[in-house]
Structure formats: structure tokens, C-alpha cells
Motif scaffolding. Sequence first.
Motif, PDB file in Angstrom:
ATOM      1  N   GLN A   1     -31.927 -16.012 -35.476  1.00 17.95           N
ATOM      2  CA  GLN A   1     -32.058 -16.943 -34.358  1.00 17.95           C
ATOM      3  C   GLN A   1     -30.754 -17.695 -34.103  1.00 17.95           C
ATOM      4  O   GLN A   1     -30.679 -18.555 -33.228  1.00 17.95           O
ATOM      5  CB  GLN A   1     -33.204 -17.931 -34.633  1.00 17.95           C
ATOM      6  N   ALA A   2     -29.731 -17.392 -34.913  1.00 20.89           N
ATOM      7  CA  ALA A   2     -28.411 -17.997 -34.734  1.00 20.89           C
ATOM      8  C   ALA A   2     -27.344 -16.988 -35.145  1.00 20.89           C
ATOM      9  O   ALA A   2     -27.596 -16.098 -35.963  1.00 20.89           O
ATOM     10  CB  ALA A   2     -28.283 -19.273 -35.550  1.00 20.89           C
TER      11      ALA A   2
ATOM     12  N   SER B   1     -18.945 -24.531 -29.476  1.00 27.00           N
ATOM     13  CA  SER B   1     -19.740 -24.404 -28.249  1.00 27.00           C
ATOM     14  C   SER B   1     -18.849 -24.339 -27.010  1.00 27.00           C
ATOM     15  O   SER B   1     -19.192 -23.689 -26.023  1.00 27.00           O
ATOM     16  CB  SER B   1     -20.721 -25.575 -28.129  1.00 27.00           C
TER      17      SER B   1
ATOM     18  N   ARG C   1     -24.878 -19.099 -30.723  1.00 26.16           N
ATOM     19  CA  ARG C   1     -25.976 -19.925 -31.256  1.00 26.16           C
ATOM     20  C   ARG C   1     -25.582 -20.397 -32.653  1.00 26.16           C
ATOM     21  O   ARG C   1     -25.228 -19.585 -33.509  1.00 26.16           O
ATOM     22  CB  ARG C   1     -27.263 -19.110 -31.319  1.00 26.16           C
TER      23      ARG C   1
END
Length: 315
Positions: A116-117, A83, A90
Motif C-alpha cells: 500500500q506504499a 512528495s 506513496r
Amino acid sequence: RGEQCVLLLNRRGFSTFIICRDCGYVAECPHCDISLTYHKNKQTIKCHYCGYEEPSATQCPECQSQHIRFFGTGTQKVEEELSKLIPEVRIIRMDVDTTSRKGAHEKLLTAFGNKQADILLGTQMIAKGLDFPDVTLVGVITADTMLNLPDFRSAERTFQLLTQVAGRAGRHERLGNVIIQTYTPEHYSIQYASEHHYQAFFNREMSIRKTYGYPPYYFLTVITISHPELMKVIAVSEQIAIFLKRKLSNHAIVLGPAACVIPRIKDRYRYKCMIKYKNEPNLLETLEQILVKYEAELAQSPLQISIDRNPQMLM
């Protein structure tokens, strides 16, 4: 390129252990002979064997120093570092901590499948059975994690895991890449896995097994003795080892007694005896005699004797 990545680190938590830089104190589980693992999201240190948990210390309980440092890397730490390095990425993390609730496993995989990631980060549970068309990169962090376990199957398990996780990349039209990070790139298990050379690994592994007398050239039986009192475990283990050597034929090899790799789990001390044999006619009768001999004690006291024929783990 809008594609996805699978990242494997076969160790959960944030740091493997915490240590005081001044006096060398390491936080250990009071019930098991193993260090506690730091989990940053809960600010706790936890035992992965008995579940013991306590708040993470900000100063050393031995010398009151503030120089507490975190060593080793777990999936939580990798998630945090990713991150920082790529803020827009993601990440879905899959390990025992994130999949303990019912349906969590399926929910996370569905989310990743629906894009979604960008990165699926996890322990060995993500290494096999996954088929996502957009996964074109697989990364393995510290492939040596399983390689250095004191088990004759550690090289085989490392080869299996690397081969399995490598197969997650490039399963459809797009080509895939696999990057393995290791401190021992010269080890034959990692070399042959990177070349996808099963036959060469098999030949090398069988040669080593034959030299040192392990399956499939020998059968194994392991007798594990455990009790809350150390001296009781040692005494019973020595009695069993003497009995085995007296009853079994000269062709059987009796090793031990010796303390298990983790000598104490859940306040129980653990010793074991190992029998190697190719054909041992007296084995079953001897094992039955051991159980009969200690039958009354096993029923009335906390003594436990477990017999594992052809064990899959020697830990």
C-alpha cells in the motif's frame, strides 16, 4: 519497476532547530539544555527529552524579526520533500510520532507489506527485523547522525545501524542496492559498513579502544549526580570524586566530575564521575559507602545519585 524502498533518517521531526537570521536566537527548552525540534504537522516546537511543547513562532521573540529559519532535517521534512519530488509516490513514515498509539507499529508495517506504499521512511526502528520481498533499495540519509555523538560506542553503533538497514534490501530473488549519504565518507565505520567488512571494522575499533582504555579492555562505572540546584550538584560531585580517589587503588582511573553532555534535563542539573578499571578490589565497598553517606539526604531532598556499572550510553 513496482518495487519498494526503505529510507532511513535517524532523526524525527521536521527541522532540528529554528534560528533567527538577524540576532542568532535559537528556541531552547526552558526545562532542558537543548534546542527545541520543529514539528510541522502540529506547527509546534518540542523537546524530545521532557516533552515540553509550544506553538512555533513566526517572528523572533528577542528582536521581533520575521527572518526565522529552520535548520537540520527530520523524517517529516524528508516526507514533504519526497512528495514534491515524486508526487505520485506513496509514503509510510515510521517514527515515535506516528507509532505512539497502540497497534500503530504493526498497522503501518502490515500496510507496507501489502504494497500500500512505495517507500517506508523512518528512524532506526525500521533498520532491523523487517523482511519484505519487494524491497530492493535502501537509502540512508546523513549517516553521520550517530557518528558524532560524544560516546566511545558511536562508531560501533553507526556500523551496526548501517549493516542492519542494508540487510533490508534484496532479501529474496531480486538483487538489492544500498545508497549511503554521508558528510564523512572517509570514516572507517562507514567505509567498512559499505564493504560489509566486519573483521576489519572489529580490528580497527579494538585498536582504538585499547589505546584509549575503553571496554572491553577496561571496565567502566559511571556515577551520575543530579539536583535542581547547580551548586549543590557541583559540591556533591566534587566530594564523591575526592572520596573515590582516596578509597580506590592506584590502578583505577577516576575521571571528573564533569557536566553531562546535556547538563540539564527536566529542571535537574547533571554531573558525572567515571571510573575506569581492570580489577578494582575496593570498588563495591566504596560505592556502598557513597550511598550510605548520602542516604539521609537522598531520602529527604531532591538529590539523586545513580550508579551505572558497564553503562551502554554515556550521554
